[in-house]
Design a protein around this motif. Structure first.
Motif, short mmCIF file in Angstrom:
data_model
loop_
_atom_site.label_atom_id
_atom_site.label_comp_id
_atom_site.label_asym_id
_atom_site.label_seq_id
_atom_site.Cartn_x
_atom_site.Cartn_y
_atom_site.Cartn_z
N UNK A 10 0.81 -1.21 0.00
CA UNK A 10 0.00 0.00 0.00
C UNK A 10 0.85 1.26 0.00
N UNK A 11 2.13 1.12 -0.29
CA UNK A 11 3.01 2.29 -0.34
C UNK A 11 3.30 2.65 -1.79
N UNK A 12 3.49 3.93 -2.04
CA UNK A 12 3.77 4.41 -3.39
C UNK A 12 4.93 5.40 -3.35
N UNK A 13 5.48 5.68 -4.50
CA UNK A 13 6.56 6.66 -4.62
C UNK A 13 5.98 8.02 -5.01
N UNK A 14 6.80 9.03 -4.91
CA UNK A 14 6.35 10.37 -5.33
C UNK A 14 6.10 10.39 -6.84
N UNK A 15 6.86 9.61 -7.58
CA UNK A 15 6.65 9.50 -9.02
C UNK A 15 5.24 8.98 -9.31
N UNK A 16 4.83 7.95 -8.57
CA UNK A 16 3.48 7.40 -8.76
C UNK A 16 2.41 8.36 -8.26
N UNK A 145 -0.72 -1.32 -7.04
CA UNK A 145 -1.22 -1.80 -8.33
C UNK A 145 -2.02 -0.70 -9.02
N UNK A 146 -2.88 -0.02 -8.24
CA UNK A 146 -3.63 1.12 -8.78
C UNK A 146 -2.69 2.17 -9.34
N UNK A 147 -1.64 2.48 -8.59
CA UNK A 147 -0.69 3.52 -9.01
C UNK A 147 -0.01 3.13 -10.32
N UNK A 148 0.37 1.88 -10.44
CA UNK A 148 1.03 1.42 -11.68
C UNK A 148 0.08 1.52 -12.87
N UNK A 149 -1.17 1.17 -12.64
CA UNK A 149 -2.17 1.28 -13.71
C UNK A 149 -2.35 2.74 -14.13
N UNK A 150 -2.38 3.64 -13.16
CA UNK A 150 -2.54 5.06 -13.45
C UNK A 150 -1.35 5.60 -14.24
N UNK A 151 -0.16 5.11 -13.92
CA UNK A 151 1.04 5.53 -14.67
C UNK A 151 0.91 5.11 -16.13
N UNK A 152 0.48 3.87 -16.37
CA UNK A 152 0.31 3.38 -17.75
C UNK A 152 -0.80 4.14 -18.47
N UNK A 153 -1.88 4.44 -17.76
CA UNK A 153 -3.02 5.13 -18.37
C UNK A 153 -2.67 6.54 -18.81
N UNK A 154 -1.64 7.13 -18.21
CA UNK A 154 -1.24 8.49 -18.57
C UNK A 154 -0.75 8.57 -20.01
#
Length: 368
Positions: A10-16, A145-154
């Motif tokens: 449940x942790x994310x990076x500032x990039x995400x 997982x949500x964050x990675x999907x959002x990165x791809x969707x960009x």
């Protein structure tokens, strides 16, 4: 060990974080923004979007100051720390209602666009199910997982940006934005209020901040860059549509951005607008996912009950989408949700920050 692995999931990076805010703000609202803002600000709508961006930046600074005092708490936990459990829980009920209603409104507008442009004969409830099932699935997944999907969707947002360059080959009239400021300050500010509603989603920082694993000193810079990107993106598309269509034409179009692409045609490729809309389904879905996530998190449930809460909230949003898609009903619904939004997104966080200073409330003092 299991708890540590769950926390990491449940942790994310500032990039995400940057892309989560981008995807939370861009969605259905972009397609109709020139129409909504153009009704009041007319050719000065691009100024309205810039003013809205400044207002968002002010709120991000307020959020940052509040979250610095409670770095390990989310929005609905901060309310209880400052206002007490009873008042805090009562306020959290309105916060939850806000996010579930905004998620429902985003889904309704999403379905209406799909019905109008792509699938006119498909029942709205069927489109709603097709949209919400993957949205619920992704929301149940961990935040990373949500964050990675959002990165791809960009990448699909970038596709719209580059596709818009094709419209520069069609006739343009720069005189549609002249004279600059001719709409009057009052109308420009009214337009900025409408722009602000289309830019909502930045309040997600209030729920995501505790899950950032890196040094939090650079978070304000990250969210500021996201806000600048969104503001320039919205301003660019308003400017492009206003010089492509007259003001009178703009206010008669439901989704001017789609109409902008509709006029582009080549021998081997026709109806670029429909091709784009088929792809834009993903960025529109991310807004629903984001608000479903915010609504579920605002309930402060234990991790083992999170899946049940997401399923329940997904079902509630589905019921909201069954509201008749009559323009008058949607306009009224949007009006009331907007009022609630102003309180939850702008007024309450500001008051919480002021009260935290007045009562010297911060996380360290609570734990000391």
């Amino acid at each position: 060990m299991e708890e540590e692995m769950t926390e990491n999931n449940h942790s994310i990076t500032k990039f995400q974080l940057f892309f989560i805010l981008i995807q939370s703000q861009i969605g259905v609202g972009l397609l109709s923004l020139p129409n909504v803002v153009g009704k009041t600000a007319k050719g000065d709508g691009w100024i309205s979007t810039l003013i809205a961006g400044v207002a968002v930046q002010i709120m991000l600074v307020i959020y940052w100051l509040l979250l610095k005092r409670f770095p390990n708490l989310i929005y609905t936990e901060i309310t209880q720390k400052i206002l007490g459990r009873f008042v805090g829980k009562m306020l959290n009920l309105f916060i939850y209602m806000n996010f579930i209603l905004v998620g429902g409104l985003a889904a309704i507008l999403f379905i209406k666009i799909i019905n109008l442009w792509l699938l006119p004969l498909t029942p709205g409830w069927m489109i709603s199910l097709l949209i919400l099932i993957p949205c619920i699935y992704l929301t149940i997944s961990d935040l990373r997982v949500m964050a990675r999907f959002f990165v791809l969707a960009t990448s699909l947002i970038l596709l719209l940006f580059f596709t818009s360059f094709l419209s520069w080959f069609t006739p343009k009239e720069i005189q549609y934005i002249l004279p600059i400021g001719g709409s009057g300050l009052k109308n420009i500010l009214m337009g900025s209020k409408n722009s602000l509603l289309s830019m909502l989603g930045f309040e997600g920082l209030l729920f995501i901040f505790p899950f950032i694993i890196q040094n939090k000193k650079g978070v304000l810079k990250t969210v500021s860059m996201a806000n600048i990107s969104i503001t320039l993106f919205y301003t660019y598309f308003f400017f492009l549509t206003i010089i492509s269509f007259s003001t009178d034409q703009l206010v008669q179009m439901r989704e001017p951005v789609i109409n902008l692409l509709r006029g582009i045609s080549y021998k081997m490729i026709d109806r670029i607008d429909l091709m784009f809309l088929s792809i834009w389904i993903v960025p529109m879905s991310t807004s629903v996912i984001a608000y479903l996530f915010f609504a579920s998190k605002s309930m402060n449930v234990e991790k083992k009950n999170y899946t049940k809460v997401v399923l329940m909230n997904g079902f509630i949003i589905f019921l909201i989408t069954l509201i008749p898609h009559d323009d008058a009903i949607i306009t009224q619904f949007n009006k009331y949700v907007s009022y609630l939004n102003y309180g939850i997104v702008f007024i309450i966080p500001t008051l919480l920050l002021i009260l935290s200073f007045l009562f010297n409330k911060h996380e360290r003092s609570e734990s000391a």
